[in-house]
Design an enzyme around this catalytic site. Structure first.
Site, PDB file in Angstrom:
ATOM      1  N   GLY A 146       1.000   5.371   1.098  1.00 20.15           N
ATOM      2  CA  GLY A 146       0.317   6.420   2.334  1.00 20.15           C
ATOM      3  C   GLY A 146      -0.080   7.718   1.610  1.00 20.15           C
ATOM      4  CG  HIS A 171      -6.446   9.002  12.544  1.00 18.79           C
ATOM      5  ND1 HIS A 171      -5.792  10.069  11.775  1.00 18.79           N
ATOM      6  CD2 HIS A 171      -4.993   8.294  12.907  1.00 18.79           C
ATOM      7  CE1 HIS A 171      -4.395   9.824  11.008  1.00 18.79           C
ATOM      8  NE2 HIS A 171      -3.962   8.778  11.946  1.00 18.79           N
ATOM      9  CB  SER A 208      -5.758   3.988  12.795  1.00 19.41           C
ATOM     10  OG  SER A 208      -4.193   3.189  12.622  1.00 19.41           O
ATOM     11  CE  LYS A 263      -5.185   5.861   9.187  1.00 17.06           C
ATOM     12  NZ  LYS A 263      -4.111   6.537   7.457  1.00 17.06           N
ATOM     13  CG  ASN A 270      13.007   9.824  -4.971  1.00 14.78           C
ATOM     14  OD1 ASN A 270      13.195   8.481  -5.723  1.00 14.78           O
ATOM     15  ND2 ASN A 270      14.407   9.929  -4.726  1.00 14.78           N
ATOM     16  N   GLY A 318       1.018  -0.919   0.043  1.00 15.66           N
ATOM     17  CA  GLY A 318       0.134   0.078   0.300  1.00 15.66           C
ATOM     18  C   GLY A 318       1.036   1.529  -0.086  1.00 15.66           C
ATOM     19  CE1 TYR A 375      -1.926  11.199   8.643  1.00 16.22           C
ATOM     20  CE2 TYR A 375      -2.190   9.725   6.048  1.00 16.22           C
ATOM     21  CZ  TYR A 375      -2.124   9.813   7.586  1.00 16.22           C
ATOM     22  OH  TYR A 375      -1.732   8.146   8.373  1.00 16.22           O
ATOM     23  CG  ASP A 425      -3.839   4.152   4.926  1.00 17.63           C
ATOM     24  OD1 ASP A 425      -4.912   4.424   5.595  1.00 17.63           O
ATOM     25  OD2 ASP A 425      -3.453   5.834   5.476  1.00 17.63           O
ATOM     26  CB  ILE A 484       7.173   5.495  -5.778  1.00 16.76           C
ATOM     27  CG1 ILE A 484       7.120   6.687  -5.293  1.00 16.76           C
ATOM     28  CG2 ILE A 484       6.271   4.718  -6.303  1.00 16.76           C
ATOM     29  CD1 ILE A 484       6.342   7.142  -5.626  1.00 16.76           C
TER      30      ILE A 484
END
Length: 313
Positions: free
Chosen positions: A27, A119, A169, A86, A266, A25, A57, A52, A270
């Site tokens: 984020g 969260h 979480s 979340k 970057n 996954g 965020y 995610d 990735i």
């Protein structure tokens, strides 16, 4: 439990939800929205299918734009994607849960979510402040709502068909057991800090026994000291198998039965984070028994305040 032996494309079925979660996954905790959008587009092009996010965020809009553009370009289909976000701590009151959920959906430009998580188990004073504080700068927690009450509202979202699975979480094993004991719809997913320096074997075993998918965040230790990728055991394995220490740590995460989340802006990183291969069994044993460092890098399980998230807003 997995649906593929290819770690990069393996999925873990959701026992308490619909569908399956890709083990690998990406984020979206990237403070700059433009950088977040581009990173997610790059991740989707590389092959990531599990994205995610979080209300906290403040990048859900960037995630939504990246997904929309990838869908329009034919890079992915919605059915191929697993998108999670979340509920933040200031929205734990039952009357605030659905509105927060719908606001996230709007920002993400989606009709449904694959997973919606609480969260943290800590409720903050309800309102618009992400980190409500008193005159001394101390966080104001909300003693007027229980985690169980918040969970009941999460269950109603599943009933309405807007989200296909729900989870938790930044939770301890003890608190997770309390929810599992009383939940009508059991948690499908638990997301916690986990890496070779914090393997969480007991929590992982409980999750596997109860059909809960364990998702590891900070699987590389969030590049904090001591650095996971500098560990001599991991570096030696990497040299032996022809992979980078990063790829060894991520393969370990997937191979032990967890999903994981990486984040990078970057493009080369990735690609590196996606390009993992199974480790030989002796390497898995070495990582379990020869790595001696033990550390938790994020204090969120004790305070409800994520240690990796800037508190600028």
């Amino acid at each position: 439990m997995r649906t593929s032996n290819d770690l990069r494309n393996s999925k873990i079925p959701l026992v308490h939800g619909t569908g399956a979660i890709p083990a690998v996954g990406f984020g979206s905790l990237i403070p700059d929205r433009a950088a977040a959008k581009q990173a997610i587009k790059n991740a989707l092009e590389v092959g990531f299918r599990h994205i995610d996010g979080a209300e906290l965020y403040r990048t859900e809009d960037a995630v939504g734009e990246a997904i929309r553009e990838a869908l329009e370009a034919g890079t992915v289909t919605r059915e191929e994607l697993f998108v999670a976000t979340k509920l933040w701590n200031n929205n734990h009151r039952p009357e605030r849960v659905k509105a927060a959920f719908e606001a996230s959906l709007r920002r993400l430009q989606l009709d449904y979510l694959d997973s919606y998580l609480i969260h943290t188990p800590f409720a903050f004073k309800p309102g618009d402040e992400l980190f409500p504080a008193n005159e001394r700068g101390e966080l104001i927690y909300d003693s007027g709502v229980t985690l169980i009450e918040t969970w009941r509202e999460m269950e109603r979202l599943v009933d309405e068909g807007r989200v296909r699975s729900i989870g938790l979480s930044d939770i301890t094993l003890e608190t997770l057991k309390e929810i599992v004991e009383v939940a009508r719809i059991k948690p499908a997913v638990v997301q916690v800090e986990c890496h070779p320096y914090l393997p969480e074997w007991e929590l992982l075993e409980f999750c596997q026994q109860h059909g809960i998918v364990f998702v590891a965040f900070a699987p590389l230790g969030h590049t904090m000291e001591p650095r996971v990728t500098d560990d001599p055991v991991i570096k030696a394995i990497a040299q032996r198998v022809g992979k980078t220490p990063t790829q060894v740590a991520l393969a370990w995460a997937a191979q032990r039965g967890t999903a994981f989340l990486t984040t990078s802006t970057n493009p080369a990183h990735i690609r590196e984070n996606f390009d993992i291969s199974p480790l030989p069994q002796d390497a898995m044993e070495e990582m379990r028994h020869r790595i001696t460092t033990s550390i938790r890098l994020n204090p969120v399980v004790d305070t409800g305040v994520p240690g990796f998230v800037p508190r600028s807003k």
